[in-house]
Design an enzyme around this catalytic site. Structure first.
Site, short mmCIF file in Angstrom:
data_model
loop_
_atom_site.label_atom_id
_atom_site.label_comp_id
_atom_site.label_asym_id
_atom_site.label_seq_id
_atom_site.Cartn_x
_atom_site.Cartn_y
_atom_site.Cartn_z
N LYS A 150 0.84 -1.19 0.00
CA LYS A 150 0.00 0.00 0.00
C LYS A 150 0.88 1.25 0.00
CE LYS A 150 -4.24 -1.67 0.26
NZ LYS A 150 -5.31 -1.33 -0.71
N LYS A 248 -14.28 -6.57 -7.21
CA LYS A 248 -14.59 -6.85 -5.81
C LYS A 248 -16.09 -7.03 -5.68
CE LYS A 248 -10.63 -4.25 -4.02
NZ LYS A 248 -10.17 -3.07 -3.25
#
Length: 336
Positions: A150, A248
């Protein structure tokens, strides 16, 4: 066949705070939906999409507003018409998948045309932190074959983060997720820096709404759309801008839509990835079915939690495996 809708909101604490560009997470609130037809009970879990304001309260509101239609609906396709993309539809759709599998007496993966699922190499994600701490985290993922990093949009610090992790783990596949943290002016330098560290995928470098800024941009590293693609209608607009679509279930509204997206992405020549909003194994199980059709798999959500459901998905040698007793089969009903 009519069914009765019930739901509950659960809070699952994270084992440690998790930082991405613009957010720090300490817990995951999920909504668990159950549909009961009097003989069988299907389950689904949704966390929603935080950056769209689609969280537990909004999911519950959508369920209540559409209760009568949900209880009367007879198919997963009807669910797509009743509810918009998002967490509420995801939870109901996955409940319908399990309910249908139980009625037919077959595992849910067979409904999707997958007779023999295989274990999948999944990424294990490192939240943004000091480079030395992230390098330590990478070393602690001793069995990982793939790691996702990240980033925060702090260019020099992000480069140091990736460099430190690559030095700690020269052996693994690396991807980075910018979570909309950069602008177009730094993109060429970002791509060059990532290429030097043998990074294999860059997720969502620019803000949602800036997709046109990627038109014609040539990158030696595939760029994946995450926030820039929510549902099936968004997929065609990725062509010429992204090379990969990150699907997702919480974004698109369930496994039914997700499978349609994967099919459309393939037709358009795009790579396919399955991701997750942090949740328990009940959320990973239907995504694991989609993962059988994907080039990239990011289904490590339960690893961030203090405690997962039992039985749950299994992580071993850098792979995820979902036994039939987790969701979507008679074995799951007996184990619940």
């Amino acid at each position: 066949m009519p069914q009765t809708l019930s739901y509950r909101v659960e809070t699952h604490r994270l084992a440690a705070p998790f930082r991405i560009s613009g957010y720090v997470f300490e817990a995951s609130d999920v909504v668990v939906v159950e549909l009961d037809d009097g003989r069988n009970r299907g389950r689904g879990e949704a966390a929603g999409v935080y950056y769209l304001g689609d969280e537990a309260p909004q999911i519950v509101e959508a369920l209540e507003q559409n209760r009568a239609a949900i209880e009367a609906c007879g198919s997963r396709e009807e669910v797509r018409q009743i509810l918009p993309p998002g967490g509420a539809r995801n939870a109901v759709d996955c409940s319908m998948w399990e309910l249908e599998a139980l009625r037919l007496g077959i595992p849910a993966h067979c409904l999707a045309g997958i007779d023999a699922p295989r274990p999948l190499v999944t990424t294990f994600t490192l939240g943004a932190d000091e480079p030395s701490k992230m390098a330590e985290g990478a070393r602690n993922y001793a069995g990982a074959k793939a790691i996702k990093i990240k980033l925060t949009g702090s260019f020099e610090l992000d480069i140091e983060r990736v460099r430190a992790i690559r030095e700690a783990r020269p052996d693994v596949w690396l991807g980075v997720d910018a979570n909309q943290g950069f602008d177009r002016s730094v993109l060429p330098a970002l791509v060059q820096a990532m290429a030097r560290q043998n990074v294999s995928l860059i997720e969502q470098p620019l803000a949602r709404g800036s997709e046109a800024d990627l038109e014609g941009f040539e990158s030696p590293i595939p760029i994946a759309a995450d926030e820039s693609v929510l549902d099936l209608a968004d997929v065609p607009g990725l062509v010429g801008r992204f090379q990969v679509v990150n699907i997702k279930l919480d974004k698109c509204g369930g496994l039914t839509e997700a499978l349609l997206m994967a099919e459309e992405a393939r037709r358009l020549g795009l790579g396919v990835m399955v991701g997750n909003m942090v949740g328990t194994s009940l959320a990973m199980a239907p995504a694991f079915i989609l993962g059988q059709l994907c080039d990239y798999v990011d289904l490590d959500g339960p690893t961030f939690l203090e405690e997962d459901r039992v039985p749950g998905v299994q992580y071993s040698d850098g792979e995820i495996w979902c036994p039939d007793d987790v969701w979507g089969s008679q074995a799951a009903v007996l184990a619940a």
